[in-house]
Design a protein around this motif. Sequence first.
Motif, PDB file in Angstrom:
ATOM      1  N   GLU A  79       0.587  -4.547   4.939  1.00 27.33           N
ATOM      2  CA  GLU A  79       0.421  -3.297   4.201  1.00 27.33           C
ATOM      3  C   GLU A  79       1.619  -2.957   3.339  1.00 27.33           C
ATOM      4  N   PRO A  81       4.400  -3.706   0.815  1.00 26.67           N
ATOM      5  CA  PRO A  81       4.678  -4.740  -0.185  1.00 26.67           C
ATOM      6  C   PRO A  81       5.949  -5.537   0.079  1.00 26.67           C
ATOM      7  N   TRP A  84       5.688  -8.680   2.381  1.00 25.61           N
ATOM      8  CA  TRP A  84       4.579  -9.584   2.074  1.00 25.61           C
ATOM      9  C   TRP A  84       4.774 -10.983   2.660  1.00 25.61           C
ATOM     10  N   MET A 130       1.128  -8.878  -5.149  1.00 25.54           N
ATOM     11  CA  MET A 130       0.379  -7.734  -5.675  1.00 25.54           C
ATOM     12  C   MET A 130       0.585  -7.472  -7.155  1.00 25.54           C
ATOM     13  N   SER A 227       0.703  -3.055 -10.222  1.00 27.79           N
ATOM     14  CA  SER A 227       0.442  -3.724  -8.948  1.00 27.79           C
ATOM     15  C   SER A 227      -0.846  -3.205  -8.333  1.00 27.79           C
ATOM     16  N   THR A 229      -1.654  -1.656  -5.622  1.00 26.97           N
ATOM     17  CA  THR A 229      -1.141  -0.839  -4.518  1.00 26.97           C
ATOM     18  C   THR A 229      -1.715   0.566  -4.625  1.00 26.97           C
ATOM     19  N   ARG A 230      -1.776   1.224  -3.480  1.00 24.04           N
ATOM     20  CA  ARG A 230      -2.290   2.595  -3.415  1.00 24.04           C
ATOM     21  C   ARG A 230      -1.360   3.409  -2.518  1.00 24.04           C
ATOM     22  N   LEU A 233       1.229   1.389  -0.759  1.00 24.28           N
ATOM     23  CA  LEU A 233       0.794   0.327   0.148  1.00 24.28           C
ATOM     24  C   LEU A 233      -0.142  -0.640  -0.572  1.00 24.28           C
ATOM     25  N   ARG A 234      -0.311  -1.814   0.010  1.00 28.80           N
ATOM     26  CA  ARG A 234      -1.164  -2.842  -0.565  1.00 28.80           C
ATOM     27  C   ARG A 234      -2.598  -2.340  -0.722  1.00 28.80           C
ATOM     28  N   CYS A 235      -3.200  -2.676  -1.854  1.00 29.33           N
ATOM     29  CA  CYS A 235      -4.621  -2.392  -2.060  1.00 29.33           C
ATOM     30  C   CYS A 235      -5.331  -3.732  -2.281  1.00 29.33           C
ATOM     31  N   SER A 236      -5.604  -4.428  -1.196  1.00 28.58           N
ATOM     32  CA  SER A 236      -6.282  -5.719  -1.255  1.00 28.58           C
ATOM     33  C   SER A 236      -7.751  -5.523  -1.610  1.00 28.58           C
ATOM     34  N   SER A 373       5.062   2.777  -5.087  1.00 32.18           N
ATOM     35  CA  SER A 373       4.922   1.330  -4.927  1.00 32.18           C
ATOM     36  C   SER A 373       6.202   0.634  -5.354  1.00 32.18           C
TER      37      SER A 373
END
Length: 601
Positions: A79, A81, A84, A130, A227, A229-230, A233-236, A373
């Motif tokens: 989660e 960045p 990672w 990301m 990126s 990200t949201r 945090l990561r936005c996969s 982010s």
Amino acid sequence: MFFKIVFISFSIIFLKLDAIKYPNDFTPDLLSGECPIKFDFIVVGGGSAGSIITARLSEISEWNILLLEAGGDPPESSEIPLKWSLALNTEYDWKFLTEKEDNLFKGLDGERCHVPRGCMLGGSSSMNVMLQIRGTKFDFDEWEKMGCTGWGFDSILPYFIKSENFTDSTRFDPKIHGNSGPLTVSPFEAPDPAIQTISQAADLMGLTNIKDLNKIERSVGYAMSDSITRDGLRCSTLKAFLIPNSGRPNLFVAKHIRVTKILIENKSAIGVEFVTKTGEFKTVNCTREVILSAGVVMSPQLLMISGIGPADHLKEMCVDVVADLPVGLNYQDHVAFFGLVLSDRKDRPIAEIAAESQKLRKETFDLIPKGISTMGLTGLLSFVDTKRASGNPDIEIMKIRYSFNTTQQLNTFKNMFGFSDKMANVYNDLNMKSDIILMIPISNVITKTGHVLLRSKDPLATPKIIANYLSDEEEIDTMIRGIEFVVEMCKTKPMTDAGYVFEEIEFPNCEANCKWGTRDYWKCGIKNLATSIFHSVGTCKMGAISDKTSVVDPSFKVIGIDRLRVIDCSAMPSLVSCNTNAATMMMAEKGADLIKAQYGK
């Protein structure tokens, strides 16, 4: 009876694995062999492409979609960045390695190159850096010229926009950005003073801050990247596409299910064979299509194991030939050089260096709970035309800062980039004296491609990857021009005034009189530390049906086989001139629409 899958809910920093229930986990039914559901589509691989395709196809309520994923949920650390790389070389990574090559990888562990790929929901979008960079107009217009009708820039731009929820209102332009898609796109920010210094040096080198790396006219320049990200945090694709649609009754997900073969009858795909965690082999069928989204290594392997590939190779592996296609060829990747290392503040007392390094590290991590982010200095990217001729970038420059006295403890250089112990120790020793900054030129010029082969007919055997990197003098010349550009930039006044100093790395296998900064030195450095930057594509090449190098047509249909498509980065005909995840997600968006259009939806 349906069983519930535990999916992933995202708090401000950590995953809570029990907060969202996924109603249609079909894993228990698959394992028991009971299949009360008639599936229309089976998607193989829940990664960057597969998660999007699954979610988009499930928008058609009368279609039942089954997603089969070899891995499970991402780790909590993914989660954040800045963390990672913790997923690399773990159960969340396929941990692919290339074969040895005569003139490369001498400074890498076992003289083989790491090719990390995500083995979990979200795939590589759950463990990459990301960076959301699409590629240039030139990249996609070239695809169309190569026979990929409908894949020119004007045709694919709407799919980038469709996915996107672009959060930076100061740069929002509806002609190039979207604000209502499921994929949150946020700018990277960082407090690192090197960002301003390197930017000033870039200005002196003729680069300009173009502020948005996804501008239509963008070719060369530098900027802080956007990126996926949201709120920091990561936005996969797992977070953006699968989880929000987890309540759909027609969307089924099975984790820890490794597909081993495509079932084909009369040159038509009817389902797949898979193996469970306990080693049981089973099958599941579908009424419409099988969609391979297993990635650049596993998609070609599955095709070849199923009899679709180069006939001579399949016969050599004792696999019955169903279709003679150039599967596994056209392997392409961006090659990076990790031999340019700057020391930072090394001439100061260690206590002062440690305190300042810790302060910057804390300031960077403190952005996360604020919803900002960050990837630190790595967010700053540069694109360079080293020939100063075409206006298209032949080199990308990435920067990574490693905080003082951290790399040895985390085994950073071995885990992240596959350095040998001897080579990693050189960098660890430097890191014990100060922060170090890697200035990494990445070549966009590819004149020779590699290939993926079966190791045997065993579907669980790891395929062979013959990378064939830098096997042409033009590719080496481009890399050296990129190195020389970075060296010149780092000798400008802003960089020297800031105290950044190149470390003269002693590479193994180099002549004693091989002087730092000479062409011979760079060529020997390349031989040791030129390696993948994890952008491999192309092994199921998209193109015109009449093109003998094509594996899939412009609708992703496998040529000569009905009801079978490959939709992932392996279908790229040529590598985009930047990071590849954005283009892969775009391909999935367009692929889902092509499928819907075929069935009148």
